[in-house]
Design a protein around this motif. Structure first.
Motif, PDB file in Angstrom:
ATOM      1  N   MET A  78      13.876 -13.236  -5.603  1.00 18.47           N
ATOM      2  CA  MET A  78      12.680 -12.415  -5.485  1.00 18.47           C
ATOM      3  C   MET A  78      11.571 -13.218  -4.815  1.00 18.47           C
ATOM      4  SD  MET A  78      10.401 -10.473  -8.371  1.00 18.47           S
ATOM      5  CE  MET A  78       9.495 -11.911  -8.888  1.00 18.47           C
ATOM      6  N   SER A  79      10.925 -12.612  -3.858  1.00 16.76           N
ATOM      7  CA  SER A  79       9.781 -13.234  -3.215  1.00 16.76           C
ATOM      8  C   SER A  79       8.563 -13.042  -4.112  1.00 16.76           C
ATOM      9  CB  SER A  79       9.528 -12.580  -1.853  1.00 16.76           C
ATOM     10  OG  SER A  79       8.334 -13.055  -1.297  1.00 16.76           O
ATOM     11  N   ILE A  80       7.915 -14.121  -4.470  1.00 16.06           N
ATOM     12  CA  ILE A  80       6.716 -14.041  -5.293  1.00 16.06           C
ATOM     13  C   ILE A  80       5.517 -13.695  -4.419  1.00 16.06           C
ATOM     14  CG2 ILE A  80       5.130 -15.355  -6.753  1.00 16.06           C
ATOM     15  CD1 ILE A  80       7.613 -16.985  -7.634  1.00 16.06           C
ATOM     16  N   ARG A  81       5.459 -14.344  -3.252  1.00 16.68           N
ATOM     17  CA  ARG A  81       4.332 -14.139  -2.347  1.00 16.68           C
ATOM     18  C   ARG A  81       4.753 -14.615  -0.966  1.00 16.68           C
ATOM     19  NH1 ARG A  81       0.317 -18.160  -1.165  1.00 16.68           N
ATOM     20  NH2 ARG A  81       1.033 -19.480  -2.866  1.00 16.68           N
ATOM     21  N   THR A  82       4.311 -13.906   0.055  1.00 15.97           N
ATOM     22  CA  THR A  82       4.574 -14.328   1.425  1.00 15.97           C
ATOM     23  C   THR A  82       3.538 -15.362   1.826  1.00 15.97           C
ATOM     24  OG1 THR A  82       5.535 -12.188   1.974  1.00 15.97           O
ATOM     25  CG2 THR A  82       4.796 -13.568   3.821  1.00 15.97           C
ATOM     26  N   VAL A  83       3.983 -16.540   2.158  1.00 16.12           N
ATOM     27  CA  VAL A  83       3.095 -17.626   2.546  1.00 16.12           C
ATOM     28  C   VAL A  83       2.791 -17.543   4.042  1.00 16.12           C
ATOM     29  CG1 VAL A  83       2.856 -20.142   2.691  1.00 16.12           C
ATOM     30  CG2 VAL A  83       3.954 -19.092   0.696  1.00 16.12           C
ATOM     31  N   LYS A  84       3.800 -17.255   4.831  1.00 20.52           N
ATOM     32  CA  LYS A  84       3.618 -17.110   6.279  1.00 20.52           C
ATOM     33  C   LYS A  84       4.567 -16.046   6.779  1.00 20.52           C
ATOM     34  CE  LYS A  84       3.952 -19.542  10.679  1.00 20.52           C
ATOM     35  NZ  LYS A  84       4.284 -20.793  11.364  1.00 20.52           N
ATOM     36  N   ALA A  85       4.038 -15.103   7.511  1.00 18.68           N
ATOM     37  CA  ALA A  85       4.849 -14.071   8.142  1.00 18.68           C
ATOM     38  C   ALA A  85       4.411 -13.980   9.599  1.00 18.68           C
ATOM     39  CB  ALA A  85       4.676 -12.732   7.437  1.00 18.68           C
ATOM     40  N   ARG A  86       5.189 -14.545  10.447  1.00 22.69           N
ATOM     41  CA  ARG A  86       4.856 -14.520  11.867  1.00 22.69           C
ATOM     42  C   ARG A  86       5.581 -13.344  12.505  1.00 22.69           C
ATOM     43  NH1 ARG A  86       2.374 -17.057  15.943  1.00 22.69           N
ATOM     44  NH2 ARG A  86       3.441 -17.164  17.936  1.00 22.69           N
ATOM     45  N   ARG A 135       0.831  -1.213   0.000  1.00 21.83           N
ATOM     46  CA  ARG A 135       0.000   0.000   0.000  1.00 21.83           C
ATOM     47  C   ARG A 135       0.864   1.261   0.000  1.00 21.83           C
ATOM     48  NH1 ARG A 135      -5.682   0.801   1.226  1.00 21.83           N
ATOM     49  NH2 ARG A 135      -5.809  -1.455   1.228  1.00 21.83           N
ATOM     50  N   LEU A 136       2.068   1.132   0.572  1.00 23.96           N
ATOM     51  CA  LEU A 136       2.997   2.262   0.616  1.00 23.96           C
ATOM     52  C   LEU A 136       3.920   2.310  -0.602  1.00 23.96           C
ATOM     53  CD1 LEU A 136       3.774   2.090   4.398  1.00 23.96           C
ATOM     54  CD2 LEU A 136       2.595   3.947   3.212  1.00 23.96           C
ATOM     55  N   GLY A 137       3.652   1.435  -1.583  1.00 21.85           N
ATOM     56  CA  GLY A 137       4.386   1.500  -2.842  1.00 21.85           C
ATOM     57  C   GLY A 137       5.550   0.543  -2.969  1.00 21.85           C
ATOM     58  N   TYR A 138       5.773  -0.295  -1.982  1.00 13.53           N
ATOM     59  CA  TYR A 138       6.861  -1.275  -2.053  1.00 13.53           C
ATOM     60  C   TYR A 138       6.276  -2.609  -2.474  1.00 13.53           C
ATOM     61  CZ  TYR A 138       9.673   2.205   0.281  1.00 13.53           C
ATOM     62  OH  TYR A 138      10.337   3.351   0.584  1.00 13.53           O
ATOM     63  N   ALA A 139       6.257  -2.843  -3.779  1.00 14.16           N
ATOM     64  CA  ALA A 139       5.588  -4.013  -4.343  1.00 14.16           C
ATOM     65  C   ALA A 139       6.481  -5.244  -4.413  1.00 14.16           C
ATOM     66  CB  ALA A 139       5.083  -3.681  -5.751  1.00 14.16           C
ATOM     67  N   MET A 140       7.777  -5.072  -4.238  1.00 19.43           N
ATOM     68  CA  MET A 140       8.700  -6.195  -4.417  1.00 19.43           C
ATOM     69  C   MET A 140       9.548  -6.412  -3.164  1.00 19.43           C
ATOM     70  SD  MET A 140       9.930  -5.402  -8.290  1.00 19.43           S
ATOM     71  CE  MET A 140      10.353  -7.088  -8.665  1.00 19.43           C
ATOM     72  N   GLN A 141       9.784  -7.688  -2.860  1.00 18.55           N
ATOM     73  CA  GLN A 141      10.641  -8.054  -1.744  1.00 18.55           C
ATOM     74  C   GLN A 141      11.673  -9.059  -2.246  1.00 18.55           C
ATOM     75  OE1 GLN A 141       9.796  -9.042   2.746  1.00 18.55           O
ATOM     76  NE2 GLN A 141       8.891 -10.615   1.494  1.00 18.55           N
ATOM     77  N   PHE A 142      12.900  -8.878  -1.818  1.00 16.74           N
ATOM     78  CA  PHE A 142      13.996  -9.750  -2.233  1.00 16.74           C
ATOM     79  C   PHE A 142      14.762 -10.246  -1.024  1.00 16.74           C
ATOM     80  CE2 PHE A 142      13.178  -7.101  -5.862  1.00 16.74           C
ATOM     81  CZ  PHE A 142      13.377  -7.928  -6.956  1.00 16.74           C
ATOM     82  N   PHE A 143      15.321 -11.425  -1.165  1.00 20.52           N
ATOM     83  CA  PHE A 143      16.263 -11.958  -0.202  1.00 20.52           C
ATOM     84  C   PHE A 143      17.599 -12.045  -0.930  1.00 20.52           C
ATOM     85  CE2 PHE A 143      12.122 -13.248   1.129  1.00 20.52           C
ATOM     86  CZ  PHE A 143      12.152 -13.001   2.491  1.00 20.52           C
ATOM     87  N   ILE A 144      18.581 -11.361  -0.403  1.00 25.13           N
ATOM     88  CA  ILE A 144      19.863 -11.234  -1.090  1.00 25.13           C
ATOM     89  C   ILE A 144      20.968 -11.853  -0.244  1.00 25.13           C
ATOM     90  CG2 ILE A 144      21.541  -9.616  -2.047  1.00 25.13           C
ATOM     91  CD1 ILE A 144      19.200  -7.658  -2.474  1.00 25.13           C
ATOM     92  N   GLU A 145      21.655 -12.809  -0.843  1.00 29.52           N
ATOM     93  CA  GLU A 145      22.809 -13.423  -0.192  1.00 29.52           C
ATOM     94  C   GLU A 145      24.045 -12.632  -0.605  1.00 29.52           C
ATOM     95  OE1 GLU A 145      23.046 -17.733  -0.706  1.00 29.52           O
ATOM     96  OE2 GLU A 145      20.951 -17.635  -1.390  1.00 29.52           O
TER      97      GLU A 145
END
Length: 153
Positions: free
Chosen positions: A140-148, A61-71
């Protein structure tokens, strides 16, 4: 050191679920008066079991549409190299988390970006400005399945 009892654990679970409730409502949920609940919360804070309170914001909602995990692999694992990298990563607001890891890479970063162009800019910044970077591998994260957000108590 404060020894946690069942009521403390219930209170911590309730606070993780919704810390905006009044002390009266929290007390009722765990079987305490408002004043006893307030004293317990204060003790949990004073002994470091509660490290803070925050609002969970909606990144998309704040405009951050993409999430990545970077090694990230460094050229050296000396104390100075690790300290330099860790200090530099603090200045990059898109880096939400940075973990020193054991295994294939030295660090795992969780980052957010607005779009592909934003990610390219961030990737260049990570490659060029962070000290001692030997390699970067991005997922790249496609979708968060679980975020605790809370801890299991």
């Amino acid at each position: 050191m404060l020894q946690l009892d069942g009521t403390d654990r219930k209170l911590l679970r309730e606070l993780q679920r919704d810390s905006r409730r009044s002390v009266q409502v929290l007390g009722e949920a765990v079987g305490l008066s408002a004043s006893a609940c307030h004293r317990r919360i204060r003790a949990l804070e004073d002994h470091g079991y509660i490290s803070g309170y925050r609002a969970d914001l909606d990144a998309a909602r704040l405009g951050y549409a993409m999430q990545f995990f970077i090694e990230v692999g460094l050229t050296s694992q000396s104390e100075a190299a690790l300290e330099a990298f860790e200090a530099a990563v603090q200045d990059i607001p898109e880096v939400l988390e940075c973990h020193l890891t054991a295994g294939h890479s030295d660090y795992l970063l969780r980052v957010i970006c607005r779009d592909h162009e934003d990610f390219e800019r961030l990737h260049r910044r990570l490659s060029a400005r962070l000290p001692g970077v030997a390699r970067i591998h991005s997922n790249m994260s496609i979708r968060t399945v679980k975020a605790r957000m809370g801890l299991p108590l």
